[in-house]
Design a protein around this motif. Structure first.
Motif, mmCIF file in Angstrom:
data_model
loop_
_atom_site.group_PDB
_atom_site.id
_atom_site.type_symbol
_atom_site.label_atom_id
_atom_site.label_comp_id
_atom_site.label_asym_id
_atom_site.label_seq_id
_atom_site.Cartn_x
_atom_site.Cartn_y
_atom_site.Cartn_z
ATOM 1 N N GLN A 89 -3.476 -6.478 -4.142
ATOM 2 C CA GLN A 89 -2.501 -5.390 -4.083
ATOM 3 C C GLN A 89 -1.523 -5.489 -5.257
ATOM 4 N N THR A 107 -11.457 -4.495 -7.214
ATOM 5 C CA THR A 107 -10.072 -4.415 -7.681
ATOM 6 C C THR A 107 -10.019 -4.393 -9.200
ATOM 7 N N GLU A 135 0.832 -1.206 0.000
ATOM 8 C CA GLU A 135 0.000 0.000 0.000
ATOM 9 C C GLU A 135 0.869 1.258 0.000
#
Length: 381
Positions: free
Chosen positions: A230, A277, A196
Motif C-alpha cells: 500500500q 504491485t 486504501e
C-alpha cells in the motif's frame, strides 16, 4: 407542463447537467473546483455554458468527482443501467455508519458474528458487492456487541466503499476500524483500510505515512506485507519512484520468506501480489509500457490463478487503463471483457471500470465482445 420541464432538462447543455449533479451531491462550486484542481470561476463558466466541455478526459474527470458515468453527462436520456441498482445499498451502509446508539446487549453470540464476518469477507473476495452491501448494515450492528470483530467489519466496509467510488465514506469506516482496534495488531490491520481510502481520495502522501507508521507495530506477515505494498503504490502515486522501488524491494524480500494468503486479518500477500504491485506502481508513475510488461509477466505465474476473483478482476480493470494509455484499444477492451468473466461486479458496479468502458467502446467498434459488454451495462448507443 411537468413533461415539458423534464424534456427541457434532458436537452440542457452539458454545463447545466454538471450543475444539477453537483447540487445532487450537495457540493458547492468551490468544493467541485477544489476536487478538480480548478478555480471556482472555471466551474461557474462551465455550468453557465461560457466555457465549452469539449475534451472527453475533462468530462471523465468531472464525472468521477460527481460519481456518475460520463455517459450520463453526455446523454442524460440514456436509461440508468440495471447493473448499477446494486449500489442502492450504499445509503443503507451510510445510515448504519451514522448510528451511534445501539443496544448495549449483544444481538448475537460472538461465534455467530465471527462466522458472519468471515462469510462477508468471502463475499467480498468473490466480488458479490450487491449482496455484501445488503448484509453490511446488520453486520455492523451485530459487531458492536462483539468489540473484537468491529475492526474487521469496519475495514471490510471501507474496502467495498472504495470499490464503489465512495471514498469519503470509506475513510470514515476506516477511521472507525482504527478507533475500535484496541491493540496494535488490530490497529495495523485497520491501517490497510486507511491507506486504501486515502489513496482513493488522492491523498497519496498521507496514505504512505499511515501505512508506514503501522508496519513496525505488528509481527503479522500478511499485514506487514500488505502495508508495504500500500505504501509503495502511494509513493508511486506521489511521483516518488525511488521510495516506491525501495518499499517494493522490502515487500519482495518479505514475500520470499513465505506466503500469507489470507489469515486472521484477511490479507493477501505473496510474491504474485508484489508483482502486481510493481505493475500498479509503474502505472501510477505513467510508465505504461513498463506496466503492460509487468502485467504480462505476473499473469503467467502460478500465483495469479490462486488469487481471489475480486483481486484478479480488479487487476484486469487497472490493466485496461494501462493498455488504453499505451494506445492499445483492443487489449484494453479485452482486459475489461476478461474481468467481467471473472467477476462481473468489478466491471458493472465500479465507476472506474464503467468509465473506462464508456471511453473504449465507442473508439473500438469492431470489438464485438466489448460492444456486448457495453450494452449489458447500458453504455451502448
Amino acid at each position: 407542463m411537468t413533461g415539458q420541464r423534464l424534456r427541457d432538462t434532458d436537452e440542457a447543455p452539458i454545463g447545466r447537467r454538471v450543475a444539477r449533479w453537483r447540487a445532487r451531491r450537495r457540493m458547492t462550486q468551490q468544493m467541485l473546483a477544489d476536487r478538480l484542481g480548478k478555480s471556482k470561476s472555471w466551474v461557474d463558466k462551465v455550468e453557465r455554458g461560457v466555457r465549452a466541455l469539449d475534451r472527453y478526459s475533462v468530462i471523465q474527470e468531472i464525472a468521477e468527482v460527481l460519481r456518475v458515468d460520463p455517459a450520463v453527462l453526455l446523454d442524460p436520456r440514456r436509461p440508468a443501467p440495471a447493473a448499477a441498482s446494486g449500489l442502492d445499498g450504499v445509503e443503507a451502509v451510510r445510515a448504519a455508519l451514522a448510528r451511534y446508539h445501539r443496544p448495549a446487549e449483544p444481538t448475537a453470540s460472538p461465534d455467530t458474528v465471527q462466522r458472519h464476518v468471515a462469510h462477508a469477507w468471502l463475499t467480498y473476495q468473490h466480488a458479490h458487492y450487491a449482496q455484501l452491501l445488503r448484509a453490511l448494515p446488520a453486520l455492523l450492528d451485530a459487531a458492536h456487541g462483539t468489540p473484537a470483530l468491529l475492526p474487521p467489519a469496519y475495514r471490510l466496509t471501507a474496502s467495498v466503499l472504495v470499490k464503489l467510488g465512495e471514498a469519503d465514506l470509506a475513510w470514515l469506516a476506516a477511521d472507525r476500524a482504527v478507533a475500535a482496534a484496541g491493540d496494535p495488531a488490530r490497529a495495523a490491520a485497520a491501517a490497510i483500510a486507511v491507506a486504501e481510502a486515502l489513496r482513493a481520495l488522492g491523498r497519496d502522501h498521507l496514505a504512505r505515512t499511515a501505512a508506514l507508521a503501522a508496519v513496525d507495530t505488528t509481527t503479522d506477515h500478511g499485514v506487514r506485507g500488505t502495508l508495504l505494498v500500500q505504501a509503495a503504490v502511494a509513493a508511486a502515486g506521489g511521483g516518488d519512484r525511488r521510495h516506491a522501488d525501495d518499499l517494493l524491494g522490502r515487500a519482495a524480500a518479505l514475500a520470499d520468506r513465505g506466503t500469507a494468503d489470507d489469515g486472521p486479518h484477511h490479507t493477501e500477500f505473496n510474491p504474485t501480489v508484489v508483482l502486481l504491485t510493481r505493475f500498479l506502481a509503474a502505472l501510477a508513475l505513467g510508465e505504461h509500457a513498463e506496466a503492460v510488461h509487468r502485467h504480462e509477466h505476473a499473469v503467467r505465474t502460478d500465483g495469479w490463478r490462486r488469487l481471489p476473483a475480486e483481486h484478479r478482476a480488479a487487476h484486469l480493470v487497472d490493466t485496461a487503463r494501462a493498455y488504453l494509455q499505451a494506445g492499445d484499444l483492443t487489449a484494453a477492451g479485452q482486459a475489461l471483457v476478461d474481468a467481467d468473466r471473472i467477476a462481473p461486479a468489478e466491471v458493472r458496479c465500479r465507476p472506474v471500470a464503467r468509465t473506462l468502458l464508456a471511453e473504449i467502446a465507442p473508439r473500438d467498434p469492431a470489438a464485438a465482445d466489448v460492444a456486448r459488454l457495453a450494452a449489458l451495462v447500458g453504455l451502448a448507443r
